[in-house]
Design an enzyme around this catalytic site. Sequence first.
Site: not given
Ligand code: COA
Length: 334
Positions: A257, A287, A116
């Site tokens: 980004h 993204n 990215c």
């Molecule tokens: N729909 C519904 N639930 C989902 C889901 C979806 N698409 N994706 C994950 N979950 C669930 C998981 O299974 C987990 O459930 P559990 O607690 O029962 O195991 C829960 O949601 C995860 O919650 P949490 O860890 O609090 O989520 P979060 O607030 O960290 O958000 C992301 C998750 C991935 C959106 C976030 O961490 C994120 O955006 N991270 C950065 C990713 C990124 O930008 N990557 C590219 C970098 S270049």
Amino acid sequence: MHHTYASLKSIAAYIPPHCVSNTDFEKIIDTSDEWITERTGIKTRYFADASQTTSDLAYEAGKVAIQRAGLTPQDIDIVIVSTLSGDYLSMPSTACLTSFKLGIENKPAFDISAACSGFIYLLGLAKSFIESKTYKNILIIGAERISSILDFTDRNTCVLFGDGAGACVIGATNDPKEAILEVDICANGRYENLLYTPRQCTTFPQLTPKPPKRESVVHMEGKEIFKLAVKTLTQNVNEILAKHQLSAQDVNFFVPHQANLRIINAVGKQLNFTPEQIVLTVQKYSNTSAASIPMAINDIYENSRLKYGDLMLLDAFGGGLTWGSALVRFALKN
Ligand code: COA
């Protein structure tokens, strides 16, 4: 003697044809529009047609970038593409194929791998090539068909990414008001396991009877990435502004980004950027990795917000881990 600066001479983007909403995902995985919107800000993403490869997307953006720079493909001295979802596993490079589609032959072309942060890495390379007077007109393209490497049964990753391409021509100028002022890039392989795409590895049968089976799709530790992204992006901005004795108010646009609205808002708030300064496209494009920053720049250009001479602060973070920032003046006369 005039100083030779590198300069962003044009911008263009290609948005693939298939708009996919969060509700479309509700039909294939256990998710909801509400969850995706609340956690990421994403409402839609665009996916390439089954017939399109990454170089097709790169070609579309590259063609317009050359036109907008007032050039023809024959004026381009080198083509560099950043992608993590190239046409082929390792060869030919997507840049080779894109060049040929543009009608550019017998000129250098190669891909880089910086996930990215790819567009910032491309800017750094192009800047050095211009300042060293190696090339006059450089076409750089961030292009991704990430849909080809997503696991559409993994709700943790598949809702986050989209396809697209963004391109620009980098040329030379003597005018500091048209210059790419600074490009800072960095990496640390310590974080290998936070964001990666495994590849199937063949082994001589007698050495390993059963090679481990690993799928060639995106894997991600979302929570860890989130925390590191906010910290690193904020630090990048503070460092690059301090180096040029600038403050957040001196910048016309902050173009981060586009990975997650919550990451961008957290960074924007810590750095005191106003909502008008922060460029946001993650809601509609999601993204698009190496394509995200040039697609965002193109968005403010096509909406007549970006003007000649405007100062942009670009900031990226991605798999590797890689990161980088740049201070760039927009040099296309509208
Ligand atoms: N729909 C519904 N639930 C989902 C889901 C979806 N698409 N994706 C994950 N979950 C669930 C998981 O299974 C987990 O459930 P559990 O607690 O029962 O195991 C829960 O949601 C995860 O919650 P949490 O860890 O609090 O989520 P979060 O607030 O960290 O958000 C992301 C998750 C991935 C959106 C976030 O961490 C994120 O955006 N991270 C950065 C990713 C990124 O930008 N990557 C590219 C970098 S270049």
